[in-house]
Design a protein around this motif. Structure first.
Motif, PDB file in Angstrom:
ATOM      1  N   PHE A   1     -41.174  -6.007  40.426  1.00  0.00           N
ATOM      2  CA  PHE A   1     -40.695  -4.777  39.787  1.00  0.00           C
ATOM      3  C   PHE A   1     -39.264  -4.946  39.273  1.00  0.00           C
ATOM      4  N   GLN A   2     -38.391  -5.381  40.153  1.00  0.00           N
ATOM      5  CA  GLN A   2     -36.982  -5.529  39.764  1.00  0.00           C
ATOM      6  C   GLN A   2     -36.808  -6.594  38.684  1.00  0.00           C
ATOM      7  N   GLY A   3     -37.521  -7.693  38.853  1.00  0.00           N
ATOM      8  CA  GLY A   3     -37.392  -8.782  37.885  1.00  0.00           C
ATOM      9  C   GLY A   3     -37.900  -8.392  36.508  1.00  0.00           C
ATOM     10  N   THR A   4     -38.944  -7.595  36.497  1.00  0.00           N
ATOM     11  CA  THR A   4     -39.495  -7.132  35.230  1.00  0.00           C
ATOM     12  C   THR A   4     -38.478  -6.252  34.505  1.00  0.00           C
ATOM     13  N   ILE A   5     -37.882  -5.346  35.243  1.00  0.00           N
ATOM     14  CA  ILE A   5     -36.905  -4.427  34.628  1.00  0.00           C
ATOM     15  C   ILE A   5     -35.696  -5.207  34.129  1.00  0.00           C
ATOM     16  N   LYS A   6     -35.173  -6.094  34.980  1.00  0.00           N
ATOM     17  CA  LYS A   6     -33.978  -6.857  34.584  1.00  0.00           C
ATOM     18  C   LYS A   6     -34.246  -7.684  33.332  1.00  0.00           C
ATOM     19  N   SER A   7     -35.389  -8.365  33.330  1.00  0.00           N
ATOM     20  CA  SER A   7     -35.716  -9.218  32.185  1.00  0.00           C
ATOM     21  C   SER A   7     -35.952  -8.377  30.943  1.00  0.00           C
TER      22      SER A   7
ATOM     23  N   VAL B   1     -39.609 -15.217  31.881  1.00  0.00           N
ATOM     24  CA  VAL B   1     -39.343 -14.163  32.856  1.00  0.00           C
ATOM     25  C   VAL B   1     -39.447 -14.817  34.226  1.00  0.00           C
ATOM     26  N   SER B   2     -38.398 -14.721  35.037  1.00  0.00           N
ATOM     27  CA  SER B   2     -38.460 -15.289  36.389  1.00  0.00           C
ATOM     28  C   SER B   2     -38.779 -14.189  37.381  1.00  0.00           C
ATOM     29  N   LEU B   3     -39.882 -14.339  38.071  1.00  0.00           N
ATOM     30  CA  LEU B   3     -40.244 -13.350  39.089  1.00  0.00           C
ATOM     31  C   LEU B   3     -40.570 -14.062  40.387  1.00  0.00           C
ATOM     32  N   SER B   4     -40.261 -13.421  41.498  1.00  0.00           N
ATOM     33  CA  SER B   4     -40.767 -13.914  42.777  1.00  0.00           C
ATOM     34  C   SER B   4     -42.196 -13.398  42.905  1.00  0.00           C
TER      35      SER B   4
ATOM     36  N   GLU C   1     -48.040 -13.643  36.299  1.00  0.00           N
ATOM     37  CA  GLU C   1     -47.379 -12.338  36.133  1.00  0.00           C
ATOM     38  C   GLU C   1     -46.201 -12.462  35.172  1.00  0.00           C
ATOM     39  N   GLU C   2     -45.503 -13.601  35.246  1.00  0.00           N
ATOM     40  CA  GLU C   2     -44.365 -13.814  34.342  1.00  0.00           C
ATOM     41  C   GLU C   2     -44.821 -13.807  32.882  1.00  0.00           C
ATOM     42  N   ILE C   3     -45.988 -14.394  32.659  1.00  0.00           N
ATOM     43  CA  ILE C   3     -46.509 -14.470  31.287  1.00  0.00           C
ATOM     44  C   ILE C   3     -46.902 -13.075  30.798  1.00  0.00           C
TER      45      ILE C   3
END
Ligand code: SF4
Length: 367
Positions: free
Chosen positions: A219-225, A243-246, A251-253
């Protein structure tokens, strides 16, 4: 034309040189590409190729694999050969793996100037090998591994420090006549990251790989990116994104693709225009939107489907879409291209929308 085609982009793309990364053009007006990185041990060739296949199926255009050990370097020829998309070798410490990756036929190599200590005296040899093989290099600067010299000079990884590190590294390659370079200057803070890329884009014409590093859980990574890429891409800055996500790389794609679609940088695929619902809603909009989204996932044509909770904005939005429903009184008015084609009971809304969507998709495919 296709009704769901993306509107014109927000800005002219910044002119950059163009690289050919294993057949995917980056920069120089080429469409912005979406990348990810495998999470398998690269030395586990089958697992890595399996993950690359999943990424490819989800729309990944370039994939990066980590090369921390000899075993990983040994796996590169097989992976580069069998991957359906270009493979970039990600190298942090040992220059010898750069040569191994070039020999292995990797589409590009990523190096991190802050981490490759004995890099300077090897640049000439790397430039020569990369030129001969036609292998581009990404200079990937990260806030977390900034060159000590620059860390001392700036006190912390500021935007200026990231840019200075990247351009200094470029200059080492330029001295050897090598310019097949793209650059990233990643920071976990979108504000610093945006500033760094803006600065960088004023100072060079290399294509830029955008990324917010260590962006966090999904969630956070999506918003930041989305916030950072949105700011930069709407100024025409950025040629390829990661997009870097944990979270799993697929999901990044999905997130990266959606960001490009949202900004009109890529033709939109399935787009669900659903209302947030409010006190006027006469159906369960969340459930309806979810069921329609799930039912239409993977439909191979761009389609805008409106799912609206009541008759206030319902008919208007549903009319603007290729297909839609405006609900009211336990019924749904189904619209196709602005015409009410029928009214169905609430229980049949989802199946009717899916039926119509498939019919429209077939027609589009036949055109
Ligand atoms: Fe509310 Fe109707 Fe608008 Fe949905 S379409 S948010 S239910 S007014």
């Amino acid at each position: 034309g296709i009704p769901s085609a993306a509107p014109p982009p927000l800005a002219q793309r910044r002119p950059t040189r163009q690289l050919n990364v294993g057949g995917v053009l980056v920069g120089g007006g080429a469409p912005v590409s979406v990348q990810s990185m495998t999470t398998t041990r690269t030395s586990d060739i089958n697992a890595t190729l399996q993950q690359i296949a999943e990424l490819t199926a989800s729309g990944c255009q370039i994939v990066r694999v980590a090369v921390p050990t000899n075993d990983d370097a040994d796996a590169l020829p097989a992976i580069a050969k069998k991957s359906q998309i270009p493979v970039i070798a990600d190298i942090h410490f040992q220059p010898k793996y750069v040569f191994a990756a070039i020999d292995a036929g990797c589409a590009a190599v990523r190096v991190n100037p802050g981490n490759i200590k004995k890099f300077d005296d090897k640049v000439g040899e790397i430039a020569k090998a990369a030129t001969e093989a036609g292998t581009p290099i990404r200079i990937g600067v990260n806030a977390g591994s900034l060159d000590k010299r620059l860390l001392e000079k700036y006190g912390k990884p500021t935007a200026e420090a990231l840019v200075e590190s990247a351009l200094w590294e470029c200059s080492l390659f330029e001295e050897h006549g090598f310019g097949d370079i793209k650059i990233s200057v990643k920071h976990n803070d979108p504000v610093v990251m945006v500033r760094a890329y803006r600065l960088l884009s004023q100072q060079c014409d290399y294509p830029l790989h955008l990324g917010v590093t260590e962006a966090g859980p999904a969630f956070q990574g999506t918003i930041k990116s989305a916030a950072a890429f949105g700011a930069l891409l709407s100024e025409g800055i950025g040629d390829t994104i990661r997009v870097s996500l944990s979270a799993p790389p697929v999901e990044e794609i999905k997130v990266g693709t959606q960001i490009l679609e949202s900004l009109g940088l890529r033709e939109r695929g399935l787009e669900i225009v659903s209302c947030p619902s409010c006190g006027r809603a006469q159906v369960d909009v969340y459930k309806l939107a979810e069921e329609v989204t799930a039912g239409l996932e993977g439909l191979p044509v761009p389609l805008r489907v409106a799912v609206m909770g009541c008759v206030v904005n319902g008919p208007g939005e549903a009319r603007e879409a290729d297909l839609g429903v405006a609900s009211g009184n336990g019924k749904g008015q189904i619209f196709v291209k602005g015409e009410v084609i029928r009214t169905v009971p609430e229980s049949q809304i989802v199946e009717t929308l899916i039926e119509e969507a498939v019919r429209i998709a077939d027609q589009m495919g036949a055109d």
